[in-house]
Design a protein around this motif. Structure first.
Motif, mmCIF file in Angstrom:
data_model
loop_
_atom_site.group_PDB
_atom_site.id
_atom_site.type_symbol
_atom_site.label_atom_id
_atom_site.label_comp_id
_atom_site.label_asym_id
_atom_site.label_seq_id
_atom_site.Cartn_x
_atom_site.Cartn_y
_atom_site.Cartn_z
ATOM 1 N N ALA A 1 0.936 -1.400 0.046
ATOM 2 C CA ALA A 1 -0.111 -0.075 0.120
ATOM 3 C C ALA A 1 0.953 1.228 -0.183
ATOM 4 N N GLY A 2 0.242 2.262 -0.322
ATOM 5 C CA GLY A 2 0.934 3.877 -0.247
ATOM 6 C C GLY A 2 2.098 3.838 -2.138
ATOM 7 N N LEU A 3 1.443 3.354 -2.721
ATOM 8 C CA LEU A 3 2.118 3.456 -4.181
ATOM 9 C C LEU A 3 1.996 4.461 -4.570
ATOM 10 N N THR A 4 2.501 5.536 -5.426
ATOM 11 C CA THR A 4 2.721 6.728 -6.235
ATOM 12 C C THR A 4 2.059 6.108 -7.100
ATOM 13 N N PRO A 5 0.613 6.327 -7.152
ATOM 14 C CA PRO A 5 0.198 6.716 -9.107
ATOM 15 C C PRO A 5 0.831 7.713 -9.783
ATOM 16 N N GLY A 6 1.268 6.826 -11.405
ATOM 17 C CA GLY A 6 1.543 6.918 -11.971
ATOM 18 C C GLY A 6 3.067 6.927 -12.605
#
Length: 675
Positions: free
Chosen positions: A61-66
């Protein structure tokens, strides 16, 4: 001290939030597995135990979109992936830009690409040269004499060069100031294939040719800037339980007497783990699966050849002493190694089987009960699933375990599964521009094979009496007559569902059925003929030049206009397996005019009626170890086929086809001749 036994496999990436993913691993003993990303995203999970093996599916969790971020796997405080001595690039997780609703005006066909090339299909739907009745006639892509299909320059695909995935997502085409509102839709690249016999050649000489997945992995590992697929669809026969390698047989012989049934085939869960070791431990494939998300579905060889062909077949197998352990272990191992990773974190959280297995100190018995129940009553389990990739919807269909085999009720999908499929396809159609149906078995086959299967189904149902029915059952098993065509009502219902999905104001640009199984690749396109009153359903493949194109229902009566969407059957197989010359000849003959004539004669003998749909071959057949890639951008679509071929510099992926699938399209990504 716990170590990493198998994996990691990057499985699910959330295309709606762009912030979560799942990573599958097998550890050597009970432990807690942590995935830690360079951008600060992370996740951890304790292992669960099945049959002495220890697995974790870590939600990150907590990945940066794009974004694209490297990750590592830790057990305790010790890093176990990537290996210390690796020469391969870092494993990464690439997320799409967070999505926003797209107004209909922005989805106008033709708004995001140059004009398409002229459709090369001939009027009767076949790409062929020379005598159309010649069973060995070759497609016009490249050299007409080339039995494997010609070579076309400028391929579009996952390995065709171009800009690397950057901070604005796959392809780097989004708006850098605000990744949640892309100025131009990013392309979605989906590579697919099936039938991968993963055994490594003992002497370096591979008798079935280079492995397309290994070759793709080596290509991408050698050039980290190369364009990667956004997802890899593995459409069945990921492992071969009934055709083991020499190395696996040595492991089997070390634990039991191979002169006793099931001999050199897989007997139980532990032996299934040998197959996954062999399939996923190649260093470059291991890296590829750690960095490209994957969706999977089983086919017959994941359990046994012709799994669930008929009720008589099932009765015979259930009377075999070793079968119960084989089918239960096959479903258990599929659930652990393939099925779990198909699910989203929310689906995992709501799954009672996953809850029971992960809550128990040893989940073996809970999983055995589930697998045995799923075999006894297919309605107890659902292996089908739905995934979303921006404005692309994938519906993966179980065409093996969900069958109804009783001859008088014979269906590819049980009623509950059929209802689920209809809902998965038709709900909120305005939310997708492209609909992909993943079916390990092709919907549309070479015409002679289709008509043979439909004729055989009629014989087995008793249309010509009990003697013909007994002959039909023997032929069904001997000739593997068990695709969609062998379930006539299911074929007609799927045909009508695809027509409905592609019709109306919310129709997508394309509806594609993606399949494998048949050890060659081809493209075919249906046409809905106006039904003639008072006739039943069946099959027809050669509409006259003046035929009026309309729709057909399961009963062969008109039910509406032909779909606005471009509907296609895209078949690609094998990734790595043999294609005997007899099979090549047989499939070519199945597409020929002589083959069609024989098929029509069989249809008359079987009283199968007139058609609900027509189709013609518009590409192929191609033979070899191969992968197809769809590149989808806005309402445009393009298709590439590449084959793994041995060369002076080792195995290379060579493009044999590039084609736009939408009239507004054209080339969507950068080009190269050799991949």
């Amino acid at each position: 001290m716990a170590g990493l036994r198998l994996g990691p496999l990057l499985r699910y990436v959330d295309w709606e939030s762009g912030s979560t993913a799942t990573v599958w691993v097998e550890a050597s003993r009970p432990c807690t597995v942590e995935v830690r990303c360079a951008d600060g995203a992370s996740g951890a999970s304790p292992t669960f135990s099945v049959a002495g093996h220890h697995y974790a599916l870590v939600v990150v969790a907590g990945l940066t979109p794009g974004s694209t971020t490297a990750y590592e796997v830790l057990i305790g405080s010790r890093r176990v992936w990537p290996p210390e001595d690796t020469r391969l690039p870092p494993s990464t997780i690439t997320t799409p830009p967070a999505t926003r609703p797209v107004p209909a005006a922005e989805r106008t066909a033709g708004s995001d690409g140059p004009p398409a090339a002229e459709d090369p299909a001939s009027p009767d739907g076949d790409l062929a040269t020379g005598d159309p009745a010649d069973p060995d006639a070759s497609p016009t892509t490249g050299d007409p004499a080339d039995p494997d299909g010609g070579r076309v320059d400028d391929p579009v695909g996952p390995h065709g060069g171009g800009a690397p995935a950057g901070p604005t997502g796959p392809g780097g085409d989004g708006a850098p100031d605000d990744p949640t509102v892309p100025a131009v839709p990013d392309p979605v690249r989906i590579s697919f294939g099936s039938c991968r016999w993963a055994a490594a050649p003992g002497n370096g000489d591979d008798p079935v040719g280079p492995d397309a997945l290994v070759t793709l992995a080596a290509r991408l590992a050698a050039d980290p800037e190369a364009q990667r697929p956004d997802v890899l669809l593995l459409l069945g026969d990921q492992v071969y339980a009934d055709e083991t390698s020499v190395a696996t047989r040595r492991r089997l012989a070390a634990r039991r007497d191979l002169s006793e049934p099931p001999g050199t085939e897989i007997a139980d869960y532990e032996e299934y783990t040998y197959l996954y070791d062999e399939s996923w431990r190649d260093p470059e494939v291991r890296w590829l699966l750690s960095t490209v998300p994957s969706c999977m579905i089983f086919d017959d060889h994941d359990v046994i050849d012709d799994w669930n062909t008929s009720a008589a077949w099932q009765r015979d197998m259930r009377a075999t002493p070793w079968w119960h352990e084989r089918i239960v272990s096959g479903l258990m191992s599929y659930w652990v190694h393939q099925h779990l990773g198909n699910l989203s974190p929310a689906e995992l959280a709501a799954d009672p089987v996953y809850a029971a297995v992960t809550a128990a100190p040893d989940g073996t018995e809970a999983l055995r009960r589930f697998a045995a129940g799923a075999d006894a009553d297919p309605a107890r389990a659902r292996w089908s699933y739905r995934r979303v990739f921006g404005r692309v919807r994938l519906v993966m269909v179980d065409t093996r375990a969900a069958r109804v085999l009783a001859e008088e009720q014979r269906a590819m999908l049980d009623p509950r599964e059929a209802d689920w499929l209809r809902e998965a396809v038709l709900s909120d159609r305005a939310s997708y521009d492209h609909l992909l149906i993943g079916s390990s078995l092709p919907w549309l086959l070479p015409p002679l094979i289709h008509d043979t299967e439909r004729w055989n189904a009629a014989l087995c149902a008793g249309v010509r009496g009990p003697r013909w029915a007994r002959f039909g059952e023997k032929l069904r098993r001997a000739a593997d007559l068990e695709h969609w065509a062998a379930f006539p009502e299911s074929f007609d219902r799927l045909t009508e569902l695809l027509r409905e999905a592609g019709s109306g104001p919310d129709a997508p640009a394309t509806v594609c059925v993606l399949s494998g199984d048949v050890h060659h690749a081809y493209i075919t396109e249906p046409r809905w003929p106006k039904a003639r009153p008072g006739r039943g359903s069946g099959s027809r493949h050669e509409p006259g030049p003046d035929a009026e194109i309309a729709s057909g229902s399961a009963s062969g009566t008109a039910s509406g206009a032909a779909p606005a969407a471009h509907v296609l059957q895209l078949t690609c197989s094998p990734v790595h397996n043999s294609v005997p010359r007899s099979i090549r000849t047989g499939f070519r003959f199945g597409w020929s005019r002589t083959g069609r004539w024989i098929g029509r004669a069989l249809a008359r003998h079987g009283r199968t009626g007139t058609p609900s749909v027509n189709w013609g071959r518009t590409g192929g057949p191609w033979f070899g170890n191969q992968l197809m890639t769809l590149t989808l951008r806005g309402r445009n679509a393009a298709l590439t086929l590449v084959q793994a071929r041995a060369g002076a510099r080792g195995a290379q992926l060579e493009a044999v086809l590039e084609r736009s699938l939408t009239p507004e399209g054209g080339a969507i990504s950068s080009h190269s001749t050799e991949c």
